[in-house]
Design a protein around this motif. Structure first.
Motif, PDB file in Angstrom:
ATOM      1  N   GLU A  45       7.912  23.785   2.204  1.00  0.00           N
ATOM      2  CA  GLU A  45       9.221  24.320   3.079  1.00  0.00           C
ATOM      3  C   GLU A  45       9.063  24.800   4.383  1.00  0.00           C
ATOM      4  N   GLY A  46       7.939  25.681   4.391  1.00  0.00           N
ATOM      5  CA  GLY A  46       7.865  26.550   5.702  1.00  0.00           C
ATOM      6  C   GLY A  46       6.168  26.321   5.781  1.00  0.00           C
ATOM      7  N   PRO A  47       5.564  27.328   6.858  1.00  0.00           N
ATOM      8  CA  PRO A  47       4.099  27.244   7.124  1.00  0.00           C
ATOM      9  C   PRO A  47       3.411  27.914   5.922  1.00  0.00           C
ATOM     10  N   ARG A  48       2.296  27.278   5.917  1.00  0.00           N
ATOM     11  CA  ARG A  48       1.147  27.654   4.498  1.00  0.00           C
ATOM     12  C   ARG A  48      -0.263  27.732   5.223  1.00  0.00           C
ATOM     13  N   SER A  49      -0.116  28.349   6.501  1.00  0.00           N
ATOM     14  CA  SER A  49      -1.777  28.090   6.885  1.00  0.00           C
ATOM     15  C   SER A  49      -2.481  28.909   6.373  1.00  0.00           C
ATOM     16  N   ALA A  50      -3.696  28.737   5.950  1.00  0.00           N
ATOM     17  CA  ALA A  50      -4.552  29.767   5.447  1.00  0.00           C
ATOM     18  C   ALA A  50      -4.250  29.920   4.057  1.00  0.00           C
ATOM     19  N   CYS A  51      -3.662  29.235   3.345  1.00  0.00           N
ATOM     20  CA  CYS A  51      -3.337  29.276   1.925  1.00  0.00           C
ATOM     21  C   CYS A  51      -4.406  28.900   1.155  1.00  0.00           C
ATOM     22  N   GLY A  52      -5.577  28.437   1.790  1.00  0.00           N
ATOM     23  CA  GLY A  52      -6.499  27.717   0.833  1.00  0.00           C
ATOM     24  C   GLY A  52      -6.106  26.744  -0.147  1.00  0.00           C
ATOM     25  N   HIS A  53      -6.971  26.793  -1.302  1.00  0.00           N
ATOM     26  CA  HIS A  53      -6.722  25.703  -2.406  1.00  0.00           C
ATOM     27  C   HIS A  53      -5.663  26.589  -3.411  1.00  0.00           C
ATOM     28  N   ALA A  54      -4.803  27.353  -2.822  1.00  0.00           N
ATOM     29  CA  ALA A  54      -3.783  27.736  -3.718  1.00  0.00           C
ATOM     30  C   ALA A  54      -2.917  26.541  -4.637  1.00  0.00           C
ATOM     31  N   ILE A  55      -2.532  26.895  -5.786  1.00  0.00           N
ATOM     32  CA  ILE A  55      -1.658  26.009  -6.389  1.00  0.00           C
ATOM     33  C   ILE A  55      -0.656  26.947  -7.365  1.00  0.00           C
ATOM     34  N   MET A 102       0.927  -1.337  -0.028  1.00  0.00           N
ATOM     35  CA  MET A 102       0.047   0.048  -0.030  1.00  0.00           C
ATOM     36  C   MET A 102       1.022   1.246   0.012  1.00  0.00           C
ATOM     37  N   ARG A 103       0.569   2.351  -0.994  1.00  0.00           N
ATOM     38  CA  ARG A 103       1.165   3.567  -0.865  1.00  0.00           C
ATOM     39  C   ARG A 103       0.508   4.574  -0.335  1.00  0.00           C
ATOM     40  N   VAL A 104       1.002   5.401   0.488  1.00  0.00           N
ATOM     41  CA  VAL A 104       0.276   6.533   1.067  1.00  0.00           C
ATOM     42  C   VAL A 104       1.139   7.600   1.115  1.00  0.00           C
ATOM     43  N   LEU A 105       0.455   8.957   0.728  1.00  0.00           N
ATOM     44  CA  LEU A 105       1.175  10.096   0.866  1.00  0.00           C
ATOM     45  C   LEU A 105       0.780  10.943   1.857  1.00  0.00           C
ATOM     46  N   VAL A 106       1.520  11.324   2.484  1.00  0.00           N
ATOM     47  CA  VAL A 106       1.134  12.454   3.572  1.00  0.00           C
ATOM     48  C   VAL A 106       1.733  13.794   3.294  1.00  0.00           C
ATOM     49  N   THR A 107       0.887  14.726   3.771  1.00  0.00           N
ATOM     50  CA  THR A 107       1.158  16.168   3.466  1.00  0.00           C
ATOM     51  C   THR A 107       0.690  16.942   4.648  1.00  0.00           C
ATOM     52  N   ASN A 108       0.738  18.441   4.512  1.00  0.00           N
ATOM     53  CA  ASN A 108       0.163  19.261   5.520  1.00  0.00           C
ATOM     54  C   ASN A 108       0.338  20.680   4.938  1.00  0.00           C
ATOM     55  N   ASP A 109      -0.166  21.551   5.939  1.00  0.00           N
ATOM     56  CA  ASP A 109       0.062  22.962   5.274  1.00  0.00           C
ATOM     57  C   ASP A 109       1.043  23.709   6.376  1.00  0.00           C
ATOM     58  N   ASP A 110       1.228  23.030   7.716  1.00  0.00           N
ATOM     59  CA  ASP A 110       2.187  23.706   8.481  1.00  0.00           C
ATOM     60  C   ASP A 110       3.818  23.662   8.256  1.00  0.00           C
ATOM     61  N   GLY A 111       3.936  22.871   7.106  1.00  0.00           N
ATOM     62  CA  GLY A 111       5.502  22.662   6.660  1.00  0.00           C
ATOM     63  C   GLY A 111       6.196  21.370   7.161  1.00  0.00           C
ATOM     64  N   ILE A 112       7.108  21.402   6.318  1.00  0.00           N
ATOM     65  CA  ILE A 112       8.020  19.975   6.500  1.00  0.00           C
ATOM     66  C   ILE A 112       8.464  19.594   7.949  1.00  0.00           C
ATOM     67  N   ALA A 163      10.650  18.513   0.965  1.00  0.00           N
ATOM     68  CA  ALA A 163       9.863  19.658   1.081  1.00  0.00           C
ATOM     69  C   ALA A 163      10.057  20.450  -0.421  1.00  0.00           C
ATOM     70  N   ILE A 164       8.795  21.338  -0.490  1.00  0.00           N
ATOM     71  CA  ILE A 164       8.560  21.603  -1.679  1.00  0.00           C
ATOM     72  C   ILE A 164       8.168  23.064  -1.509  1.00  0.00           C
ATOM     73  N   ASN A 165       8.674  24.030  -2.554  1.00  0.00           N
ATOM     74  CA  ASN A 165       8.526  25.514  -2.445  1.00  0.00           C
ATOM     75  C   ASN A 165       7.163  25.911  -2.778  1.00  0.00           C
ATOM     76  N   GLY A 166       6.309  25.042  -2.608  1.00  0.00           N
ATOM     77  CA  GLY A 166       4.776  25.376  -3.009  1.00  0.00           C
ATOM     78  C   GLY A 166       3.934  25.276  -1.908  1.00  0.00           C
ATOM     79  N   PHE A 167       2.451  24.683  -2.367  1.00  0.00           N
ATOM     80  CA  PHE A 167       1.453  24.835  -1.537  1.00  0.00           C
ATOM     81  C   PHE A 167       1.067  23.322  -1.188  1.00  0.00           C
TER      82      PHE A 167
END
Lengths: 254, 254
Positions: free
Chosen positions: A35-45, A1-11, A66-70
């Motif tokens: 790479e850093g916090p993205r709280s309240a970034c909504g569904h930005a891409i 099984m393959r799982v992707l985990v992510t968040n908006d609080d950063g790596i 880490a990624i330089n995105g959302f």
């Protein structure tokens, strides 16, 4: 099984690593987070600049980037062939802070689960209803249990789950509640301030306001020390208003 | 009557000024828009840094401001007492590019209308289905007509409208259609490239895919040269799944 985990609080957020650790027994766990916090970034891409993946070393040698995105970018990239193809499940969190009611609109954590639903991948967002979290244990355990359940039960196309875990000791938790998105809002106060050079600036703030109680609302569940699981969909069409609009006298072309 | 106009293409976008000009006959029109393009910023808001308002001169001496934030910030700030209090109506656009189906999730233009709905203000987003727009006239005229209609008819709490205007000459337009959000998606391809220094980067891209036709979908309306008006709501609870979840065997606490 393959799982992707992510968040908006950063790596570097401990909630991400707690989630990853909890899910490792299930198989391959890929972690990609901003790479850093993205709280309240909504569904930005990120459509208008390049995205870069930065490998992060972890003691177990697992795949963490880490990624330089959302958060939604993390899902798009994490589901691509460049990282081994589509995961079976996407889990976003563990967020520090509630994602109840209207929070779902602003939350990057929830956006990641929504992006997975758009991609046709089963997903949930998971948050703890506190801003100072010491123990991710119960939420991480529930994430494992729910991820297991998503191997058994199928989420319908275009749907995802939003989970909120009360911040109480395990012994005080009263089980799981399946809930509706509540109507809580914020009163959107804006503070006007003056900077050291005399310039004016503004801070968005606001207190939570409950707009009347609803049966089986997310907020009532967590207030009652239950884990709230809210099923959500992508289609925002308002059917009643659609019918009413047909009666409008819109003179166009004039 | 007080109207707030905003967009996600930024303060210099001609669609914003076309919209503002069209609505000036209605009364006081306040324009607040991001200082630069914010396409695909979703429902991001600025909670963690100061917002600044920068006055913009316009020939008619009207109130126009750029801000270092997102479209949803423009609505929050524009509805505050610092700028004269709540507008009667918020109009977001005129966006260059469609906001059909899943575009509504990513769009800053739509987020501004959604933020107004959260604040309890009648609102709509308006977009032209083309990426190279020469004539904002028909969309601007329709925006005026719809804004007038919103003085007569009330939008229910927690709802807003999403308008898409086909990019055809006025004579070819076939009226207005009240529509459902379609199920169009993108195939989310990610291109891996190498920069001049040998570093790897990624671009998000993708072609539109239609997931089966729906009755009265937004995309079918604009393909038929009709202006699409989609009523949308804030509540994303998936009721059918809520019922199904109660049958799940979730062992927690274990």
């Amino acid at each position: 099984m393959r799982v992707l985990v992510t968040n908006d609080d950063g790596i570097r957020a401990p909630g991400l690593m707690a989630l990853r650790g909890a899910l490792l027994p299930l198989g391959e766990v890929l972690a990609i987070a901003p790479e850093g916090p993205r709280s309240a970034c909504g569904h930005a891409i990120t459509l208008h600049k390049p995205l870069r993946l930065m490998p992060v070393d972890v003691p177990d040698g697992g795949r963490v980037f880490a990624i330089n995105g959302f958060p939604a970018d993390c899902v798009a990239l994490g589901a691509s062939e460049h990282l081994g193809g589509r995961p079976d499940i996407v889990v976003s969190g563990i967020n520090v802070g509630p994602n109840l009611g209207v929070d779902m609109v602003y939350s990057g954590t929830v956006a990641a689960a929504r992006e997975a639903a758009i991609c046709g991948i089963s997903s949930f967002a998971i948050s703890i209803v506190a801003y100072d979290v010491l123990d991710f244990g119960p939420a991480a355990e529930f994430a494992l249990e729910l991820t297991r359940a998503l191997c058994t039960y199928e989420l319908p196309t275009g749907t995802y789950l939003n989970v909120n875990v009360p911040a109480v000791p395990r012994a005080e938790m009263k089980g799981v509640a399946f809930t509706r998105q509540s109507r809580i809002r914020y009163d959107n106060r804006i503070e006007r301030r003056t900077d050291p050079r005399g310039g004016t600036y503004y801070w968005l703030t606001g207190d939570r306001i409950d707009r009347g109680s609803q049966p089986e609302a997310d907020v009532e569940a967590v207030d009652g020390n239950r884990i709230s699981v809210t099923p959500a969909h992508l289609d925002v069409t308002e059917e009643k208003l659609l019918a009413a609009l047909r009666g409008w006298d819109l003179k166009w072309p004039a």
